[in-house]
Write a protein that holds these residues in place. Structure first.
Motif, PDB file in Angstrom:
ATOM      1  N   ILE A  21     -78.697 -38.099 -27.669  1.00  0.00           N
ATOM      2  CA  ILE A  21     -77.388 -38.402 -27.221  1.00  0.00           C
ATOM      3  C   ILE A  21     -76.536 -37.455 -28.356  1.00  0.00           C
ATOM      4  CG2 ILE A  21     -75.490 -40.097 -26.752  1.00  0.00           C
ATOM      5  CD1 ILE A  21     -77.728 -42.186 -26.491  1.00  0.00           C
ATOM      6  N   CYS A  22     -75.700 -36.503 -27.752  1.00  0.00           N
ATOM      7  CA  CYS A  22     -74.878 -35.678 -28.457  1.00  0.00           C
ATOM      8  C   CYS A  22     -73.415 -36.305 -28.345  1.00  0.00           C
ATOM      9  CB  CYS A  22     -74.719 -34.176 -27.899  1.00  0.00           C
ATOM     10  SG  CYS A  22     -73.617 -33.363 -28.623  1.00  0.00           S
ATOM     11  N   LEU A  77     -78.821 -40.266 -31.574  1.00  0.00           N
ATOM     12  CA  LEU A  77     -77.701 -39.843 -31.686  1.00  0.00           C
ATOM     13  C   LEU A  77     -77.400 -38.821 -32.696  1.00  0.00           C
ATOM     14  CD1 LEU A  77     -77.198 -43.295 -31.276  1.00  0.00           C
ATOM     15  CD2 LEU A  77     -75.177 -42.301 -30.398  1.00  0.00           C
ATOM     16  N   TYR A  78     -76.775 -37.697 -32.111  1.00  0.00           N
ATOM     17  CA  TYR A  78     -76.109 -36.569 -33.060  1.00  0.00           C
ATOM     18  C   TYR A  78     -74.329 -36.502 -33.079  1.00  0.00           C
ATOM     19  CZ  TYR A  78     -81.043 -35.432 -32.797  1.00  0.00           C
ATOM     20  OH  TYR A  78     -82.517 -35.302 -32.895  1.00  0.00           O
ATOM     21  N   ILE A  89     -78.128 -36.168 -23.445  1.00  0.00           N
ATOM     22  CA  ILE A  89     -76.964 -36.651 -22.575  1.00  0.00           C
ATOM     23  C   ILE A  89     -75.787 -36.082 -23.496  1.00  0.00           C
ATOM     24  CG2 ILE A  89     -75.602 -38.542 -22.029  1.00  0.00           C
ATOM     25  CD1 ILE A  89     -78.519 -38.961 -21.120  1.00  0.00           C
ATOM     26  N   GLY A  90     -74.929 -35.496 -22.833  1.00  0.00           N
ATOM     27  CA  GLY A  90     -73.782 -34.932 -23.326  1.00  0.00           C
ATOM     28  C   GLY A  90     -72.623 -35.969 -23.528  1.00  0.00           C
ATOM     29  N   ALA A  91     -72.323 -36.463 -24.634  1.00  0.00           N
ATOM     30  CA  ALA A  91     -71.471 -37.492 -24.612  1.00  0.00           C
ATOM     31  C   ALA A  91     -70.328 -37.225 -25.982  1.00  0.00           C
ATOM     32  CB  ALA A  91     -71.895 -39.170 -25.348  1.00  0.00           C
ATOM     33  N   ILE A 127     -64.231 -34.117 -24.252  1.00  0.00           N
ATOM     34  CA  ILE A 127     -63.751 -33.406 -22.958  1.00  0.00           C
ATOM     35  C   ILE A 127     -64.156 -31.881 -23.133  1.00  0.00           C
ATOM     36  CG2 ILE A 127     -61.417 -32.906 -24.341  1.00  0.00           C
ATOM     37  CD1 ILE A 127     -60.391 -33.308 -21.486  1.00  0.00           C
ATOM     38  N   ARG A 128     -64.372 -31.401 -24.406  1.00  0.00           N
ATOM     39  CA  ARG A 128     -64.783 -30.012 -24.871  1.00  0.00           C
ATOM     40  C   ARG A 128     -66.172 -29.964 -25.049  1.00  0.00           C
ATOM     41  NH1 ARG A 128     -59.279 -28.922 -25.702  1.00  0.00           N
ATOM     42  NH2 ARG A 128     -58.779 -30.659 -27.182  1.00  0.00           N
ATOM     43  N   SER A 129     -67.035 -30.755 -24.135  1.00  0.00           N
ATOM     44  CA  SER A 129     -68.489 -30.986 -24.625  1.00  0.00           C
ATOM     45  C   SER A 129     -69.202 -29.454 -24.547  1.00  0.00           C
ATOM     46  CB  SER A 129     -68.902 -31.427 -23.267  1.00  0.00           C
ATOM     47  OG  SER A 129     -70.312 -31.635 -23.360  1.00  0.00           O
ATOM     48  N   THR A 130     -69.853 -29.399 -25.807  1.00  0.00           N
ATOM     49  CA  THR A 130     -70.671 -28.109 -25.876  1.00  0.00           C
ATOM     50  C   THR A 130     -71.942 -28.468 -24.988  1.00  0.00           C
ATOM     51  OG1 THR A 130     -69.982 -28.090 -28.352  1.00  0.00           O
ATOM     52  CG2 THR A 130     -72.068 -27.150 -27.991  1.00  0.00           C
ATOM     53  N   VAL A 131     -72.325 -29.543 -24.831  1.00  0.00           N
ATOM     54  CA  VAL A 131     -73.535 -29.812 -23.949  1.00  0.00           C
ATOM     55  C   VAL A 131     -73.219 -29.329 -22.526  1.00  0.00           C
ATOM     56  CG1 VAL A 131     -74.976 -31.463 -22.948  1.00  0.00           C
ATOM     57  CG2 VAL A 131     -74.414 -31.682 -25.426  1.00  0.00           C
TER      58      VAL A 131
END
Ligand SMILES: Cc1cc2nc3c(=O)[nH]c(=O)nc-3n(C[C@H](O)[C@H](O)[C@H](O)COP(=O)(O)OP(=O)(O)OC[C@H]3O[C@@H](n4cnc5c(N)ncnc54)[C@H](O)[C@@H]3O)c2cc1C
Length: 255
Positions: A16-17, A44-45, A176-178, A181-185
């Motif tokens: 989970i990012c 989680l990262y 999972i990109g969490a 709003i400016r999600s790197t994932v």
């Protein structure tokens, strides 16, 4: 995005990012519903060195509250909330004129079940993080820069490789990109999809499918600020905020 687990006996590795509201809530959900016959490993990262306690009041609406009830977090959250929900209809939003300081002119109220229960964002984050199972690992100061899909001999995706700012890497079966709003994932996912699906002649920034994945400013600005109770009392001891703890929104927000 993700790849099939290598074998049925291996733990599914879930990364989970972002350890914000979404990432922590997901970790709590996974902890509640994990089954012994389908073991998972959750990492989680988070880019920051610790849980971010930034922010101000946050309103928790009916649907969110229902999720919290299902997760068994409602009691802890009620204790932390400035105004816990009580299931009756109450004002969710109160719209007032910002240019009428004398008479608190209210021109619209949106009533809803539970009204608007409010709490400090830091308290919500604390409750969520306390309920992340201790068998899951949170890695601090781990800013994800991108991920790659690693292919096997048959050209299928075998797993994902995450790349961090500190030059380290980690593997995962599901990512999972969490990460907000400016999600790197999300950016990385569209970079990969663009390279795979779209014509070489079309630049990613001008691609009809892929360019909307990068958030852009839509021209709307919301001004928000915090005013200390003491300061407001000096300016206007009769201010409506002292009668109701409801956040005053819309037009009033910037005054
Ligand atoms: C001023 C304001 C008021 C709001 N009020 C309300 C409200 O009253 N009620 C409500 O329901 N919602 C409210 N919201 C919306 C709510 O805050 C968001 O919907 C929510 O925070 C989204 O959660 P998230 O976990 O997706 O993202 P975030 O809370 O943004 O968390 C993302 C996390 O990912 C981390 N991260 C980012 N990039 C990386 C990376 N590359 N690598 C590793 N980690 C990374 C960040 O450090 C952060 O911890 C408000 C928003 C704002 C701005």
């Amino acid at each position: 995005m993700g790849a099939p687990p290598a074998t049925a006996t291996q733990r599914l590795r879930i990364a989970i990012c972002g350890a914000g509201i979404g990432g922590l809530a997901l970790a709590v959900v996974l902890g509640k519903f994990e089954r012994p016959e389908a073991p998972i490993e959750v990492n989680l990262y988070e880019r920051y060195p610790e849980i971010a306690m930034l922010g101000a009041g946050i309103s928790v609406w009916q649907r969110t509250w229902r999720v919290m009830e299902l997760l068994g977090l409602d009691k802890e959250l009620s204790d932390a909330a400035e105004r816990p929900p009580n299931k009756t209809m109450g004002p969710g939003f109160v719209y007032r004129r910002s240019d009428r300081t004398e008479d608190n002119y209210t021109f619209y109220r949106i009533m809803m079940p539970y009204g608007s229960s409010s709490m400090h964002r830091a308290d919500l984050i604390q409750v969520l993080s306390r309920n992340v199972p201790s068998r899951y690992t949170t890695h601090w100061r781990k800013k994800v820069l991108r991920y790659d899909e690693i292919l096997n001999d048959k050209g299928e995706v075998s797993h994902l490789e995450l790349h961090f700012e500190d030059d380290s890497t980690a593997e995962a079966d599901i990512l999972i990109g969490a990460d907000g709003i400016r999600s790197t994932v999300r950016t990385s996912m569209y970079d990969i999809a663009h390279r795979r699906d779209c014509p070489d002649t079309v630049d990613r920034a001008h691609c009809l499918r892929c360019s909307p994945a990068t958030p852009t400013w839509d021209g709307v600005v919301a001004y928000r600020t915090l005013v200390s109770t003491e300061k407001l009392k000096k300016i206007n001891p009769e201010h409506d905020a002292f009668r109701s703890t409801l956040c005053v929104r819309a037009l009033h927000a910037s005054s």
